[in-house]
Design a protein around this motif. Structure first.
Motif, short mmCIF file in Angstrom:
data_model
loop_
_atom_site.label_atom_id
_atom_site.label_comp_id
_atom_site.label_asym_id
_atom_site.label_seq_id
_atom_site.Cartn_x
_atom_site.Cartn_y
_atom_site.Cartn_z
N ALA A 3 0.85 -1.20 0.00
CA ALA A 3 0.00 0.00 0.00
C ALA A 3 0.88 1.24 0.00
O ALA A 3 1.74 1.42 0.87
CB ALA A 3 -0.92 0.00 1.21
N ASP A 58 -1.12 1.48 -5.27
CA ASP A 58 -1.02 0.23 -4.51
C ASP A 58 -0.72 -0.93 -5.46
O ASP A 58 -1.14 -0.91 -6.62
CB ASP A 58 -2.32 -0.06 -3.76
CG ASP A 58 -2.55 0.90 -2.61
OD1 ASP A 58 -1.70 1.77 -2.37
OD2 ASP A 58 -3.60 0.77 -1.96
N TRP A 87 6.41 1.80 2.06
CA TRP A 87 5.23 0.98 1.79
C TRP A 87 4.68 0.36 3.07
O TRP A 87 5.43 0.04 3.99
CB TRP A 87 5.58 -0.16 0.83
CG TRP A 87 5.98 0.30 -0.53
CD1 TRP A 87 7.24 0.49 -0.99
CD2 TRP A 87 5.11 0.60 -1.62
NE1 TRP A 87 7.22 0.91 -2.30
CE2 TRP A 87 5.94 0.99 -2.70
CE3 TRP A 87 3.74 0.61 -1.78
CZ2 TRP A 87 5.41 1.37 -3.93
CZ3 TRP A 87 3.23 0.98 -3.01
CH2 TRP A 87 4.05 1.35 -4.07
#
Length: 173
Positions: free
Chosen positions: A108, A116, A141
């Motif tokens: 994400a 994403d 991330w």
């Protein structure tokens, strides 16, 4: 006695003086900056605001249950990102043995959900995997590794530019 009239130079209108323009420069700059700020705010809405807080709260409880399942399975992911090849390679272990079942790695993006990435992983007969991760930005991330049926999950944050190794142990998540 004769008085001499002193002749005064003609008075210039206000707009021909430099000081009024200099004084107006500050407020004009603020108005331009405000317009630019409003334009930026409208162009890129905040993606981090959640619409349904109740639903998010219920999802957190489900995630905690999935974390406990991962702990009971003693799951550990050991992977490494190769930026030149654009691949993520490694293995997922359960009780110290390779897991052969397919699983997902969801990356994400911290601020832009359209960036994403979800990687579908199919380990080989020895539990090793290599997946294509080309174009992975060097950002921070949020990583979620989960089983195909979403019965367990491993989660942690990861910056591939700073640390190419991605190691997640169930108790650490």
């Amino acid at each position: 006695m004769m008085q001499h009239a002193v002749k005064k130079p003609p008075v210039k209108p206000w707009y021909k003086h430099r000081w009024p323009w200099f004084i107006m420069l500050g407020p004009a700059a603020v108005m331009v900056a405000t317009a630019v700020t409003v334009w930026l705010a409208v162009q890129q809405p905040d993606a981090m605001v959640v619409d349904d807080y109740y639903k998010q709260g219920k999802a957190i409880n489900q995630d905690l249950r999935r974390d406990r399942v991962a702990t009971s399975l003693q799951l550990a992911l050991d992977a490494r990102f190769d930026a030149q090849a654009g691949t993520l390679s490694g293995r997922l272990l359960s009780f110290g043995r390779p897991m052969l079942a397919p699983f997902r790695i969801h990356l994400a993006h911290p601020t832009q959900p359209q960036k994403d990435v979800t990687l579908e992983v199919r380990p080989d007969d020895y539990g090793n995997f290599t997946v294509n991760a080309k174009g992975l930005e060097p950002t921070h991330w949020q990583v979620v590794v989960e089983g195909e049926g979403r019965e367990w999950r491993l989660a942690r944050s990861w910056s591939p530019a700073k640390q190419p190794a991605l190691n997640i142990v169930a108790d650490d998540s």
